[in-house]
Scaffold this motif. Sequence first.
Motif, PDB file in Angstrom:
ATOM      1  N   SER A  64       3.944  -0.485  -5.420  1.00  0.00           N
ATOM      2  CA  SER A  64       3.981  -0.490  -6.879  1.00  0.00           C
ATOM      3  C   SER A  64       2.766  -1.236  -7.421  1.00  0.00           C
ATOM      4  N   LYS A  65       1.887  -0.531  -8.085  1.00  0.00           N
ATOM      5  CA  LYS A  65       0.683  -1.155  -8.656  1.00  0.00           C
ATOM      6  C   LYS A  65       1.058  -2.270  -9.622  1.00  0.00           C
ATOM      7  N   GLU A  67       3.798  -4.143  -9.700  1.00  0.00           N
ATOM      8  CA  GLU A  67       4.321  -5.329  -9.020  1.00  0.00           C
ATOM      9  C   GLU A  67       3.206  -6.119  -8.335  1.00  0.00           C
ATOM     10  N   VAL A  68       2.268  -5.420  -7.727  1.00  0.00           N
ATOM     11  CA  VAL A  68       1.177  -6.102  -7.022  1.00  0.00           C
ATOM     12  C   VAL A  68       0.304  -6.885  -8.000  1.00  0.00           C
ATOM     13  N   PHE A  69      -0.094  -6.266  -9.093  1.00  0.00           N
ATOM     14  CA  PHE A  69      -0.953  -6.958 -10.047  1.00  0.00           C
ATOM     15  C   PHE A  69      -0.219  -8.111 -10.726  1.00  0.00           C
ATOM     16  N   SER A  70       1.062  -7.932 -10.988  1.00  0.00           N
ATOM     17  CA  SER A  70       1.865  -9.011 -11.562  1.00  0.00           C
ATOM     18  C   SER A  70       1.974 -10.176 -10.585  1.00  0.00           C
ATOM     19  N   PHE A  71       2.193  -9.866  -9.317  1.00  0.00           N
ATOM     20  CA  PHE A  71       2.260 -10.904  -8.286  1.00  0.00           C
ATOM     21  C   PHE A  71       0.941 -11.657  -8.177  1.00  0.00           C
ATOM     22  N   ALA A  72      -0.174 -10.944  -8.207  1.00  0.00           N
ATOM     23  CA  ALA A  72      -1.479 -11.583  -8.087  1.00  0.00           C
ATOM     24  C   ALA A  72      -1.706 -12.580  -9.220  1.00  0.00           C
ATOM     25  N   TYR A 115      -2.395   2.900  -0.540  1.00  0.00           N
ATOM     26  CA  TYR A 115      -2.429   2.374  -1.901  1.00  0.00           C
ATOM     27  C   TYR A 115      -1.967   0.920  -1.972  1.00  0.00           C
ATOM     28  N   GLY A 116      -1.020   0.532  -1.131  1.00  0.00           N
ATOM     29  CA  GLY A 116      -0.604  -0.871  -1.098  1.00  0.00           C
ATOM     30  C   GLY A 116      -1.763  -1.787  -0.759  1.00  0.00           C
ATOM     31  N   THR A 117      -2.550  -1.373   0.233  1.00  0.00           N
ATOM     32  CA  THR A 117      -3.741  -2.136   0.613  1.00  0.00           C
ATOM     33  C   THR A 117      -4.767  -2.138  -0.517  1.00  0.00           C
ATOM     34  N   LEU A 118      -4.989  -0.978  -1.108  1.00  0.00           N
ATOM     35  CA  LEU A 118      -5.944  -0.864  -2.214  1.00  0.00           C
ATOM     36  C   LEU A 118      -5.531  -1.723  -3.407  1.00  0.00           C
ATOM     37  N   TYR A 119      -4.250  -1.671  -3.775  1.00  0.00           N
ATOM     38  CA  TYR A 119      -3.769  -2.469  -4.902  1.00  0.00           C
ATOM     39  C   TYR A 119      -3.979  -3.958  -4.650  1.00  0.00           C
ATOM     40  N   MET A 120      -3.671  -4.402  -3.446  1.00  0.00           N
ATOM     41  CA  MET A 120      -3.835  -5.819  -3.119  1.00  0.00           C
ATOM     42  C   MET A 120      -5.302  -6.237  -3.248  1.00  0.00           C
ATOM     43  N   MET A 121      -6.192  -5.411  -2.761  1.00  0.00           N
ATOM     44  CA  MET A 121      -7.614  -5.755  -2.840  1.00  0.00           C
ATOM     45  C   MET A 121      -8.099  -5.772  -4.293  1.00  0.00           C
TER      46      MET A 121
END
Length: 265
Positions: A64-65, A67-72, A115-121
């Motif tokens: 989830s893009k 969730e990842v950006f919110s977590f970051a 995409y999970g890896t891409l979102y995290m980066m």
Amino acid sequence: MKAQGKNIVVTGGGNGVGRELALLLLSKGANVFAVDISEEALEETTEIAGNSRRLFTYVVDISSKEEVFSFAEKVQAEHKKIDGIINNAGIIQPFIPLNELNMDRIDRVMNINFYGTLYMMKAFLPHLLKRPEAHIVNVSSMGGFLPVPGQSVYGASKAAVKLLSEGLSSELADTNVDVSVVIPGGIATAIKKNSNIAHNVSDESSRSQMILTPEKAAVLIINAMEKKRLRTYIGKDCNIMNAIYKLNPFFAMRMINKVMAVGEH
């Protein structure tokens, strides 16, 4: 980048290699931010780590893009700095041909692995660029360079991770951020179970000297980070097949086809 004193995010931290990465980083003096989709699994990691005050856990669906950006943003606000991320989380597909694989399964594999890896980066790179030293580690797979029947989509997702990592490394050549891609062979983890796939690997296969333990895999992954290696192949099977594939791709493909035909996967 040495782990000592660094703030490092690890995805898939609730089990397997991700858990071992978290434990090893803690032993090296890092503060660890373990991410997993399973709260129960993260609780187990916390218990095994002896409720370390340097271990922080977050339930995040990396596919989830939002969730990842919110977590970051949350982890940056709470802890002020992030020095590294290790994108370890991943799943495989059912062992069936592409023609029989439904689109929901294809989307899930690509959304988590690529995409999970891409979102995290994308989410953490702006923060990493502000650090005096930072590192991104992405875990690919032997399946990302060696075609495996019944794992074509999984292989494509991991091949994409490899090329994305190497491309990013080139883009960041004049910055303080290093990138490593680690390419493992077989690891004795519960990836089949976690991917909701029937698993029937025999005890003999699990004990094979060709298969890495999660503990050993974690050591090799952290070693790649600390020595700033761009690309690292880990596991006897991966190194052997990489050498054979470079010399004779068709012979390597026939070998893996025979292994898969045995049905012990």
